[in-house]
Design a protein around this motif. Structure first.
Motif, PDB file in Angstrom:
ATOM      1  N   ALA A  37      -6.335  13.485  -4.985  1.00 44.16           N
ATOM      2  CA  ALA A  37      -6.638  12.054  -5.046  1.00 44.16           C
ATOM      3  C   ALA A  37      -5.989  11.309  -3.895  1.00 44.16           C
ATOM      4  N   GLU A  38      -4.754  11.710  -3.513  1.00 40.37           N
ATOM      5  CA  GLU A  38      -4.076  11.051  -2.414  1.00 40.37           C
ATOM      6  C   GLU A  38      -4.854  11.227  -1.123  1.00 40.37           C
ATOM      7  N   ARG A  54       0.810  -1.209   0.000  1.00 35.85           N
ATOM      8  CA  ARG A  54       0.000   0.000   0.000  1.00 35.85           C
ATOM      9  C   ARG A  54       0.847   1.264   0.000  1.00 35.85           C
ATOM     10  N   ASP A  55       2.025   1.203   0.630  1.00 35.58           N
ATOM     11  CA  ASP A  55       2.890   2.385   0.688  1.00 35.58           C
ATOM     12  C   ASP A  55       3.810   2.490  -0.526  1.00 35.58           C
ATOM     13  N   GLY A  56       3.651   1.583  -1.493  1.00 32.36           N
ATOM     14  CA  GLY A  56       4.467   1.643  -2.700  1.00 32.36           C
ATOM     15  C   GLY A  56       5.717   0.796  -2.656  1.00 32.36           C
ATOM     16  N   ASN A  57       6.053   0.244  -1.507  1.00 38.70           N
ATOM     17  CA  ASN A  57       7.220  -0.636  -1.456  1.00 38.70           C
ATOM     18  C   ASN A  57       6.989  -1.856  -2.343  1.00 38.70           C
ATOM     19  N   ILE A  58       8.024  -2.239  -3.076  1.00 43.00           N
ATOM     20  CA  ILE A  58       7.962  -3.398  -3.956  1.00 43.00           C
ATOM     21  C   ILE A  58       8.765  -4.531  -3.328  1.00 43.00           C
ATOM     22  N   LEU A  59       8.116  -5.660  -3.090  1.00 41.95           N
ATOM     23  CA  LEU A  59       8.803  -6.842  -2.565  1.00 41.95           C
ATOM     24  C   LEU A  59       9.002  -7.840  -3.698  1.00 41.95           C
ATOM     25  N   GLN A  60      10.230  -8.282  -3.888  1.00 39.33           N
ATOM     26  CA  GLN A  60      10.474  -9.360  -4.843  1.00 39.33           C
ATOM     27  C   GLN A  60      10.570 -10.654  -4.054  1.00 39.33           C
ATOM     28  N   GLN A 116       0.953   2.784  -5.071  1.00 32.92           N
ATOM     29  CA  GLN A 116       0.920   1.506  -5.779  1.00 32.92           C
ATOM     30  C   GLN A 116       0.920   1.707  -7.290  1.00 32.92           C
ATOM     31  N   PHE A 117       0.174   2.695  -7.777  1.00 31.02           N
ATOM     32  CA  PHE A 117       0.182   2.980  -9.214  1.00 31.02           C
ATOM     33  C   PHE A 117       1.593   3.329  -9.677  1.00 31.02           C
ATOM     34  N   GLU A 118       2.245   4.225  -8.930  1.00 28.23           N
ATOM     35  CA  GLU A 118       3.566   4.699  -9.342  1.00 28.23           C
ATOM     36  C   GLU A 118       4.588   3.570  -9.311  1.00 28.23           C
ATOM     37  N   HIS A 168      -9.128   0.775  -1.741  1.00 25.96           N
ATOM     38  CA  HIS A 168      -8.867   1.337  -3.059  1.00 25.96           C
ATOM     39  C   HIS A 168      -7.351   1.304  -3.249  1.00 25.96           C
ATOM     40  N   PRO A 169      -6.875   1.022  -4.450  1.00 30.53           N
ATOM     41  CA  PRO A 169      -5.418   1.076  -4.664  1.00 30.53           C
ATOM     42  C   PRO A 169      -4.917   2.488  -4.410  1.00 30.53           C
ATOM     43  N   THR A 170      -3.696   2.597  -3.936  1.00 25.62           N
ATOM     44  CA  THR A 170      -3.134   3.906  -3.584  1.00 25.62           C
ATOM     45  C   THR A 170      -2.324   4.493  -4.733  1.00 25.62           C
TER      46      THR A 170
END
Length: 329
Positions: A319-320, A30-36, A85-87, A80-82
């Motif tokens: 929007a944010e 949700r905060d945009g962090n990407i986990l592989q 997350q889009f970025e 709702h997606p944040t």
């Protein structure tokens, strides 16, 4: 690249540990962090008939369909997606284009009849359709599906979420991930920066709304900010010459600024043009648990956004604010 929504699990106490069982190469929090979670070369049973030659990307949360309905929302949450997350989804598309020569972006629903709203219209239009329109990726074309799957609905391709219109639709192609503040970058000139005057305007707007203003200190250009001695939670402000600042918060300021710098460097954004100011909050650090710190920071952030976004003083999007309010309501 196959886009998925988890349809649950918006927030986990220890996401890296808890999501390790997820059958997906990447998870976007949700905060945009990407986990592989797995190597991109790993064969995962995540996307039905697309498994053999795809990279699966899960977005954490349970998102509505075009009718505003959630799958078992009372049980799995109504999210709702944040914006983050889009970025991050867009960043990941670019990253995979560079690293594995990505050519296609697909929706899980195209390969499974039981995944009608996977990943959902918001994720599709802001990540999948964006990649098709802006970067030239392919989705198989109108009517494309395999097995029991269903084609991408036409209204997904033109979907406009009320919480995301018109700001996202007007983004420049080369936006700065997570901050949305890279527009026609100008060379940094220290003697032209009047942070004190701008800071006074922000502080004045916050005082008028009875909101305590964070006390920001200058830590230099973004290229240097991450080597400073930054400890714990607080707020940060990123600004380039002649542009509105973006104000954010994090329980780990140094890590968050490193993420901004990393994204900028990988996308070729001249991060030296950005100056960073931080307002550390040792009082919030005393709360101990990260979730308590996040709640305290978000509480202040919501008041700041509610006050500053309507004034146009900051680059934060309405929007944010709306998405954050939806999440908390």
């Amino acid at each position: 690249m196959v886009l998925h929504q988890m349809a649950c699990c918006a927030n986990r106490k220890d996401p890296l540990k808890n999501y390790l069982k997820t059958k997906s190469h990447f998870v976007i929090l949700r905060d945009g962090n990407i986990l592989q979670l797995h190597p991109v070369s790993a064969l995962l049973w995540a996307s039905n008939g697309f498994n053999a030659r795809s990279v699966a990307v899960e977005f954490a949360g349970n998102f509505p369909n075009t009718l505003g309905k959630w799958w078992q929302g009372d049980k799995y949450g109504k999210n709702h997606p944040t914006q983050a997350q889009f970025e991050s989804g867009r960043y990941l598309v670019r990253y995979l284009m560079q690293t594995i020569k990505l050519t296609h972006v697909l929706a899980h629903r195209q390969s499974s009849g039981t995944r009608q709203n996977d990943p959902g219209p918001d994720i599709w239009v802001q990540v999948g359709q964006w990649a098709i329109d802006k970067l030239g990726l392919k989705d198989g074309g109108p009517g494309f599906k395999i097995g029991s799957g269903n084609p991408i609905p036409e209204n997904w391709r033109t979907w406009k979420s009320p919480a995301l219109t018109p700001e996202l639709g007007q983004e420049p192609e080369d936006e700065f991930p997570e901050a949305e503040i890279a527009h026609d970058l100008a060379e940094w000139e220290a003697d032209s920066w009047n942070e004190q005057e701008f800071g006074q305007r922000i502080a004045g707007a916050l005082r008028s709304a009875n909101v305590a203003s964070p006390s920001f200190r200058d830590v230099g250009p973004l290229t240097n900010a991450t080597v400073k001695t930054l400890r714990g939670p607080g707020f940060y402000m990123i600004k380039s010459q002649g542009k509105k600042p973006y104000i954010g918060q994090s329980t780990d300021l140094r890590n968050r600024l490193q993420q901004h710098l990393w994204c900028a460097e990988h996308l070729g954004v001249p991060s030296k043009n950005y100056r960073v100011f931080v307002a550390e909050r040792p009082d919030i650090a005393k709360l101990g648990k990260k979730e308590l710190q996040r709640q305290a920071l978000r509480s202040v952030e919501r008041r700041i956004n509610a006050t500053l976004v309507p004034t146009g003083l900051v680059a934060n999007k309405r929007a944010e604010l709306e998405l954050e309010e939806n999440a908390w309501n």
